[in-house]
Motif scaffolding. Structure first.
Motif, PDB file in Angstrom:
ATOM      1  N   UNK A 356      60.302  69.502 -38.395  1.00  0.00           N
ATOM      2  CA  UNK A 356      60.834  70.352 -37.317  1.00  0.00           C
ATOM      3  C   UNK A 356      59.782  70.387 -36.209  1.00  0.00           C
ATOM      4  N   UNK A 357      59.791  69.384 -35.340  1.00  0.00           N
ATOM      5  CA  UNK A 357      58.676  69.232 -34.399  1.00  0.00           C
ATOM      6  C   UNK A 357      58.636  70.266 -33.282  1.00  0.00           C
ATOM      7  N   UNK A 358      57.418  70.571 -32.868  1.00  0.00           N
ATOM      8  CA  UNK A 358      57.205  71.230 -31.583  1.00  0.00           C
ATOM      9  C   UNK A 358      57.124  70.109 -30.554  1.00  0.00           C
ATOM     10  N   UNK A 359      57.384  70.419 -29.305  1.00  0.00           N
ATOM     11  CA  UNK A 359      57.232  69.383 -28.280  1.00  0.00           C
ATOM     12  C   UNK A 359      56.928  70.037 -26.933  1.00  0.00           C
ATOM     13  N   UNK A 360      56.592  69.198 -25.980  1.00  0.00           N
ATOM     14  CA  UNK A 360      56.178  69.662 -24.654  1.00  0.00           C
ATOM     15  C   UNK A 360      56.966  68.883 -23.605  1.00  0.00           C
ATOM     16  N   UNK A 361      57.419  69.599 -22.573  1.00  0.00           N
ATOM     17  CA  UNK A 361      58.144  68.949 -21.483  1.00  0.00           C
ATOM     18  C   UNK A 361      57.417  69.205 -20.166  1.00  0.00           C
ATOM     19  N   UNK A 362      57.138  68.130 -19.449  1.00  0.00           N
ATOM     20  CA  UNK A 362      56.579  68.253 -18.100  1.00  0.00           C
ATOM     21  C   UNK A 362      57.669  67.840 -17.117  1.00  0.00           C
ATOM     22  N   UNK A 363      57.906  68.699 -16.121  1.00  0.00           N
ATOM     23  CA  UNK A 363      58.927  68.409 -15.119  1.00  0.00           C
ATOM     24  C   UNK A 363      58.283  68.516 -13.730  1.00  0.00           C
ATOM     25  N   UNK A 364      57.478  67.499 -13.336  1.00  0.00           N
ATOM     26  CA  UNK A 364      56.717  67.591 -12.083  1.00  0.00           C
ATOM     27  C   UNK A 364      57.588  67.611 -10.834  1.00  0.00           C
ATOM     28  N   UNK A 365      58.861  67.179 -10.981  1.00  0.00           N
ATOM     29  CA  UNK A 365      59.761  67.225  -9.813  1.00  0.00           C
ATOM     30  C   UNK A 365      60.081  68.664  -9.407  1.00  0.00           C
ATOM     31  N   UNK A 366      59.697  69.648 -10.266  1.00  0.00           N
ATOM     32  CA  UNK A 366      59.818  71.068  -9.888  1.00  0.00           C
ATOM     33  C   UNK A 366      58.805  71.409  -8.796  1.00  0.00           C
ATOM     34  N   UNK A 367      57.680  70.688  -8.793  1.00  0.00           N
ATOM     35  CA  UNK A 367      56.574  71.027  -7.893  1.00  0.00           C
ATOM     36  C   UNK A 367      56.510  70.085  -6.706  1.00  0.00           C
ATOM     37  N   UNK A 368      56.899  68.839  -6.927  1.00  0.00           N
ATOM     38  CA  UNK A 368      56.746  67.846  -5.862  1.00  0.00           C
ATOM     39  C   UNK A 368      57.990  66.988  -5.724  1.00  0.00           C
ATOM     40  N   UNK A 379      61.462  63.920 -16.057  1.00  0.00           N
ATOM     41  CA  UNK A 379      60.990  64.597 -17.279  1.00  0.00           C
ATOM     42  C   UNK A 379      60.064  63.700 -18.091  1.00  0.00           C
ATOM     43  N   UNK A 380      58.962  64.296 -18.532  1.00  0.00           N
ATOM     44  CA  UNK A 380      58.017  63.645 -19.448  1.00  0.00           C
ATOM     45  C   UNK A 380      58.041  64.514 -20.699  1.00  0.00           C
ATOM     46  N   UNK A 381      58.500  63.963 -21.813  1.00  0.00           N
ATOM     47  CA  UNK A 381      58.620  64.745 -23.053  1.00  0.00           C
ATOM     48  C   UNK A 381      57.642  64.177 -24.073  1.00  0.00           C
ATOM     49  N   UNK A 382      56.826  65.056 -24.666  1.00  0.00           N
ATOM     50  CA  UNK A 382      55.788  64.596 -25.599  1.00  0.00           C
ATOM     51  C   UNK A 382      55.876  65.377 -26.908  1.00  0.00           C
ATOM     52  N   UNK A 383      55.893  64.641 -28.005  1.00  0.00           N
ATOM     53  CA  UNK A 383      55.866  65.243 -29.334  1.00  0.00           C
ATOM     54  C   UNK A 383      54.606  64.752 -30.050  1.00  0.00           C
ATOM     55  N   UNK A 384      53.648  65.652 -30.398  1.00  0.00           N
ATOM     56  CA  UNK A 384      52.453  65.213 -31.124  1.00  0.00           C
ATOM     57  C   UNK A 384      52.835  64.632 -32.491  1.00  0.00           C
ATOM     58  N   UNK A 385      52.068  63.637 -32.908  1.00  0.00           N
ATOM     59  CA  UNK A 385      52.433  62.869 -34.095  1.00  0.00           C
ATOM     60  C   UNK A 385      51.154  62.399 -34.785  1.00  0.00           C
ATOM     61  N   UNK A 386      51.177  62.303 -36.105  1.00  0.00           N
ATOM     62  CA  UNK A 386      50.012  61.759 -36.817  1.00  0.00           C
ATOM     63  C   UNK A 386      49.778  60.319 -36.374  1.00  0.00           C
ATOM     64  N   UNK A 387      48.510  59.921 -36.149  1.00  0.00           N
ATOM     65  CA  UNK A 387      48.248  58.526 -35.793  1.00  0.00           C
ATOM     66  C   UNK A 387      48.501  57.612 -36.983  1.00  0.00           C
ATOM     67  N   UNK A 388      48.730  56.339 -36.689  1.00  0.00           N
ATOM     68  CA  UNK A 388      48.861  55.338 -37.752  1.00  0.00           C
ATOM     69  C   UNK A 388      50.226  55.248 -38.396  1.00  0.00           C
ATOM     70  N   UNK A 389      51.223  55.994 -37.895  1.00  0.00           N
ATOM     71  CA  UNK A 389      52.563  55.941 -38.493  1.00  0.00           C
ATOM     72  C   UNK A 389      53.369  54.764 -37.933  1.00  0.00           C
ATOM     73  N   UNK A 390      54.347  54.298 -38.701  1.00  0.00           N
ATOM     74  CA  UNK A 390      55.307  53.300 -38.193  1.00  0.00           C
ATOM     75  C   UNK A 390      56.200  53.997 -37.176  1.00  0.00           C
ATOM     76  N   UNK A 391      56.611  53.265 -36.141  1.00  0.00           N
ATOM     77  CA  UNK A 391      57.385  53.964 -35.086  1.00  0.00           C
ATOM     78  C   UNK A 391      58.509  53.095 -34.520  1.00  0.00           C
ATOM     79  N   UNK A 392      59.323  52.532 -35.397  1.00  0.00           N
ATOM     80  CA  UNK A 392      60.403  51.651 -34.939  1.00  0.00           C
ATOM     81  C   UNK A 392      61.446  52.362 -34.085  1.00  0.00           C
TER      82      UNK A 392
END
Length: 499
Positions: A356-368, A379-392
């Motif tokens: 059940x991930x947490x995530x972060x959204x950056x929406x710079x078009x709100x500012x510029x 929109x730039x959406x980022x979900x932190x993830x353990x390094x070294x995982x497969x990501x197909x």
């Protein structure tokens, strides 16, 4: 000075054009050396590259939080400039927002009194405790960011500085960040607010030294800023500063190997040529330099050592263009509508794709405006993830659907029906584009056993003219530390030439 007794000006190669490489190159150029920067990609900036789409979207591919403005200023001031000579900064208000559930959102104001009122409204008496917490954090920031991080971490005698000696207990290097926060705040919303910077940049809050409450001081007292034009404005500004010091840049030029003789790198090997140099600053991935360019004979650390390092997260990123406005989003929005501890465990203790991930959204078009076509959203959406995982592709799609489902529910907006552009970026891309060790996004985690002198050394112990800069050495992960890292590596190389 930079010239040898025979009048030859020493030639320096800097590997990598991210923040650390640009910083190192500018300082070496200022000191009078001939400096060439080699970048393996076709574009400047390392992780802070820009993605420009044919249909009018402009994305920052990496960093999006402009914290610790004083570190950027110090860099520009060292060359006789201010950041304002190159780009405009806008203070964000709210600095950021945290979503705890559909109807519970915390907008963190840019003014401190507003933040105190917010804390008090959530937990009685917490405004005064916040004052006390941030007073301690300010001390750590002043000593940590002005003294500690500019130390090369090569000897314990560096800490024989009176302020550092007096402050060593107040810096709380041996206290857990999580315990420290919970001494001041009980409400889970406030705890999550204080713990988020270390989760995204480091380790489990209980394994992170309380020293890093300096991040809370940075975020809540110094404010969250936005450089107009995005982070590529900062990268371009640093390149301009470097060029004004005589630095040359070469793109699409991966380094293949080194010629090493008598404890010195004498040449770098490119695809079709070899070039002579008197000194090297490796601001590319430290592990890659060791394993692929140095081999067992000249590396500082074995693969077994690297395998034991605790890495900061990798991440799954989506760059999304939406052909309508999304009213409910702010510039920075953190989605903490799931269990923080569970996601942290799945990054650091039991590496797995999060349940059940947490995530972060950056929406710079709100500012510029100009980062997306008129009436559209970037929109730039980022979900932190353990390094070294497969990501197909199948996994990426699964999480895209999961995240967008929650985002649509929160915003009341059918975003997927209005997609204008979509690109994903994950572990394997970090490896392909940046030779990133295990696909990490930020570097080494800020754990107790990886602080200051316990990080990989910025000096190669078997080659006298090779130094490292960037997120896998001192002072650590994040944009401001990377800028400082370039400065410190440059100082050490100048010292080597002058000894």
């Amino acid at each position: 000075m930079a010239a040898k007794p025979n009048g030859h000006i020493s030639r320096i190669a800097v590997i990598g054009s991210g923040f650390a490489g640009l910083s190192a190159a500018a300082y070496m150029g200022k000191a009078g050396y001939h400096v060439d920067v080699y970048e393996k990609n076709q574009q400047l900036g390392g992780r802070a590259r820009q993605l420009i789409t044919e249909n009018g979207y402009l994305f920052d591919m990496g960093p999006s939080w402009y914290w610790m403005p004083d570190v950027f200023e110090r860099f520009f001031n060292d060359f006789g400039y201010t950041s304002g000579d190159f780009y405009e900064l806008e203070a964000l208000d709210p600095g950021f927002s945290i979503v705890y559930s559909e109807n519970e959102v915390l907008d963190v104001p840019s003014d401190y009194q507003g933040i105190r009122n917010l804390f008090e409204s959530i937990e009685s008496g917490s405004a005064l405790r916040l004052d006390q917490f941030l007073k301690e954090a300010e001390f750590k920031y002043k000593v940590g960011m002005e003294k500690l991080v500019y130390k090369p971490g090569l000897s314990l005698t560096e800490f024989a500085d009176v302020d550092l000696m007096k402050g060593v207990f107040k810096l709380q290097v041996f206290t857990s960040f999580s315990k420290h926060v919970k001494k001041f705040f009980k409400h889970p919303k406030l705890v999550a607010l204080m713990e988020f910077p270390v989760l995204f940049l480091g380790a489990m809050p209980q394994d992170t030294p309380a020293l890093y409450s300096l991040m809370n001081y940075a975020g809540l007292k110094l404010g969250t800023w936005y450089p107009k034009g995005g982070f590529s404005s900062v990268i371009k500004a640093m390149k301009t500063v470097a060029e004004r010091q005589g630095v040359n840049f070469y793109f699409d030029k991966p380094i293949i190997d080194f010629t090493i003789h008598n404890r010195l790198v004498s040449e770098i090997g490119l695809k079709n040529e070899r070039k002579p140099y008197d000194g090297i600053i490796a601001a590319a991935d430290y592990h890659h330099i060791e394993e692929k360019l140095l081999g067992n004979q000249y590396r500082n650390y074995s693969n077994a050592y690297w395998d034991k390092r605790v890495l900061a997260p990798s991440c799954l990123i989506f760059y999304i263009g939406v052909n309508r406005r999304i009213d409910k989003l702010k510039h920075h929005t953190l989605f903490f509508d799931q269990d923080l501890k569970q996601h942290a465990l799945e990054i650091y203790k039991q590496p797995a794709w999060p349940s059940k991930p947490l995530f972060y959204v950056c929406c710079p078009s709100k500012t510029e405006t100009g980062l997306a076509p008129e009436g559209h959203e970037n929109l730039f959406i980022l979900m932190p993830l353990a390094p070294g995982l497969e990501d197909g592709e199948i996994l990426r799609e699964k999480y895209f659907e999961l995240i967008l489902g929650r985002l649509e529910k929160y915003t009341g907006n059918p975003i997927r029906k209005h997609l204008d552009y979509k690109k994903s970026y994950c572990v394997s891309d970090f490896i392909a584009d940046y030779n990133s060790y295990r696909g990490n996004a930020y570097g080494l985690a800020n754990t107790l056993m990886q602080t200051a002198n316990l990080k990989p050394s910025l000096k190669n112990n078997k080659i006298d003219n090779l130094f490292y800069a960037g997120q896998l050495t001192v002072p650590g992960p994040g944009v401001p530390p990377s800028i400082i890292s370039g400065n410190v590596a440059a100082q050490q190389l100048v010292k080597y030439f002058n000894h």
